[in-house]
Enzyme design. Structure first.
Site, PDB file in Angstrom:
ATOM      1  N   TYR A   1       0.858  -1.195   0.000  1.00 29.00           N
ATOM      2  CA  TYR A   1       0.000   0.000   0.000  1.00 29.00           C
ATOM      3  C   TYR A   1       0.888   1.237   0.000  1.00 29.00           C
ATOM      4  O   TYR A   1       1.823   1.347   0.800  1.00 29.00           O
ATOM      5  CB  TYR A   1      -0.913   0.017   1.223  1.00 29.00           C
ATOM      6  CG  TYR A   1      -1.814   1.238   1.268  1.00 29.00           C
ATOM      7  CD1 TYR A   1      -2.864   1.375   0.365  1.00 29.00           C
ATOM      8  CD2 TYR A   1      -1.594   2.255   2.192  1.00 29.00           C
ATOM      9  CE1 TYR A   1      -3.688   2.493   0.381  1.00 29.00           C
ATOM     10  CE2 TYR A   1      -2.421   3.378   2.227  1.00 29.00           C
ATOM     11  CZ  TYR A   1      -3.456   3.495   1.327  1.00 29.00           C
ATOM     12  OH  TYR A   1      -4.267   4.600   1.340  1.00 29.00           O
TER      13      TYR A   1
ATOM     14  N   ASP B   1       9.345   2.558   0.305  1.00 29.36           N
ATOM     15  CA  ASP B   1       8.274   3.262   1.011  1.00 29.36           C
ATOM     16  C   ASP B   1       8.431   2.965   2.498  1.00 29.36           C
ATOM     17  O   ASP B   1       8.040   1.900   2.982  1.00 29.36           O
ATOM     18  CB  ASP B   1       6.910   2.778   0.499  1.00 29.36           C
ATOM     19  CG  ASP B   1       5.739   3.447   1.204  1.00 29.36           C
ATOM     20  OD1 ASP B   1       5.952   4.081   2.254  1.00 29.36           O
ATOM     21  OD2 ASP B   1       4.604   3.322   0.715  1.00 29.36           O
TER      22      ASP B   1
ATOM     23  N   LYS C   1       4.321   9.686   8.902  1.00 29.87           N
ATOM     24  CA  LYS C   1       4.063   9.250  10.267  1.00 29.87           C
ATOM     25  C   LYS C   1       5.091   9.792  11.265  1.00 29.87           C
ATOM     26  O   LYS C   1       5.056  10.961  11.623  1.00 29.87           O
ATOM     27  CB  LYS C   1       3.926   7.732  10.308  1.00 29.87           C
ATOM     28  CG  LYS C   1       2.763   7.243   9.424  1.00 29.87           C
ATOM     29  CD  LYS C   1       2.485   5.782   9.588  1.00 29.87           C
ATOM     30  CE  LYS C   1       1.428   5.302   8.592  1.00 29.87           C
ATOM     31  NZ  LYS C   1       0.079   5.781   8.855  1.00 29.87           N
TER      32      LYS C   1
END
Length: 445
Positions: free
Chosen positions: A142, A234, A263
């Site tokens: 994702y 990622d 994050k």
């Protein structure tokens, strides 16, 4: 537990918010509980119920809900000076310098506002830098809500995974199974000269936590080098959580060309970033031809929060503490699963964990990875542990969502609401919290 106020709030929300939420994963059934505030490793909902929190905002909250005083002071100082300026600030430079000193792949960085924005920009950058169109992604990986990666199917038959994306867009994306060396070699054999980059999470962290098999990332690195493609890690989830300040790339010893962040790098505030070799990152405007811009990029409060988050970790025993708790939790879960649900698989590393309700297990549970699946070929469970996103999808996902999550919630444990997203230990958690959690797992399983 009483949830009357949460139910009433959800009823109101359904009238003014699509699906009653602002992010799909929050729409737990029959309705979500609404959070009122956080307290250390806990959250308290609108009805006053208290939960031990392992969602941790889906990853950003390295310190839980009560950050150390030094971090809070840095945030308040920049917030009180003014909300934002539309001009550069010194704290952006300081944060960029810190990241570039610690992350192997980063010589230069561009801050943006979300993990999705970071991966969108990284894909555009790869295409602009190489002059090619195709992007390779992992099935089950994702990379945010963007057109280039919301693609499913096979390398031969890619298709959009959601309504709203033209079929033609998906033709530029090549999905391959994670950990399948033969598949990625075949794709490069057929399309190598057209591949701008390979976009991969070092660990599949939105698909139950799937570790790479030995040598897989080295294969990606070699193929990208041989064909002039960019290797893009990622690290939106793994960044500054796995491998400490060096991130997952330092843990695995493979240096990508480009890394995306989110994050933790923003200290709990909206953030994203794209880092990499200077010659690549300088392709962004105004230095190069690849357009990238954002009103809130490098927001001073976010930069202050992110930098102070990382500085505190560098100066204190943060990673040792949370990784030790994570290991205790996964080891305890492995013992519970071996006794009560031997086909299930405990996964995770450092401060990440999950129990996947896999349907098949080793006939002899002895000798397995007691601290979570590490894809060790000598492990008795190696043939049964999930290697790809499809393996996780074949697990008892409904059982998690419809029964187990609610059982844990009723015992005061807040977990991610489905089988797929990672769960996290924070600096605010204690050994007593781990023991309480293991007791809840025993009862719920």
């Amino acid at each position: 537990m009483n949830h009357d106020r949460s139910r009433a709030l959800y009823d109101r929300a359904l009238s003014v918010l699509a699906g009653g939420v602002n992010s799909s994963v929050r729409a737990t059934k029959p309705y979500p509980f609404f959070i009122q505030r956080g307290d250390g490793a806990h959250v308290i909902d609108a009805d006053g119920n208290r939960y031990l929190d392992y969602v941790m905002g889906y990853g950003p909250l390295l310190y839980g809900h009560s950050v150390p005083e030094e971090i809070q002071a840095a945030i308040q100082s920049h917030a009180s000076a003014g909300p934002m300026y539309g001009a550069p600030t010194e704290i952006e430079v300081e944060h960029a310098e810190f990241v570039s000193r610690h992350v192997p792949s980063v010589e230069m960085i561009r801050f943006v506002n979300s993990g999705t924005e970071a991966t969108v920009s990284a894909v555009r950058l790869a295409r602009g830098y190489t002059g090619r169109d195709k992007i390779v992604i992992m099935q089950g990986g994702y990379h945010g809500a963007q057109e280039s990666t919301l693609v499913e199917g096979s390398a031969e038959h890619p298709k959009p995974s959601t309504a709203g994306i033209p079929e033609s867009f998906a033709q530029h994306t090549i999905p391959v199974p994670f950990n399948d060396t033969e598949a990625i070699e075949q794709v490069f054999s057929e399309h190598g000269s057209d591949i701008a980059g390979v976009l991969v999470e070092p660990i599949l962290a939105n698909m139950g936590i799937v570790m790479p098999v030995d040598g897989y990332h080295e294969t990606l690195r070699s193929l990208c080098d041989d064909h002039g493609s960019l290797l893009i890690f990622d690290e939106v989830i793994t960044g500054f959580r796995v491998g400490g300040l060096g991130c997952a790339q330092s843990r695995f010893g493979v240096t990508p060309d480009v890394t995306t962040f989110g994050k933790i790098i923003g200290g709990g505030f909206p953030v994203g970033a794209i880092g990499g070799r200077s010659e690549i990152i300088e392709q962004f405007t105004p230095a190069g031809p690849v357009f990238q811009s954002g009103t809130f990029s490098g927001h001073p409060v976010t930069m202050a929060a992110g930098l102070s988050y990382l500085e505190y970790a560098a100066e204190n025993n943060v990673y040792s503490h949370i990784n030790d708790l994570g290991s205790q939790l996964r080891t305890g879960l492995s013992e519970i699963v071996a006794d009560q649900a031997p086909t299930y698989t405990v996964v995770g590393t450092d401060s990440m964990f999950k129990t996947i309700f896999t349907r098949d297990g080793a006939p002899d549970p002895d000798g397995h990875c007691s601290g979570g699946c590490q894809q060790n070929s000598d492990c008795s469970r190696f043939a049964h542990c999930p290697k790809t996103g499809a393996d996780v999808s074949r697990a008892e996902t409904d059982r998690w969502e419809r029964i187990f999550w609610h059982e844990m919630k009723d015992r005061g444990i807040f977990l991610t609401a489905n089988q797929f997203e990672s769960q996290f230990v924070s600096y605010a958690h204690t050994k007593a919290d781990i023991e309480q959690t293991l007791e809840a797992y025993k009862e719920a399983l």
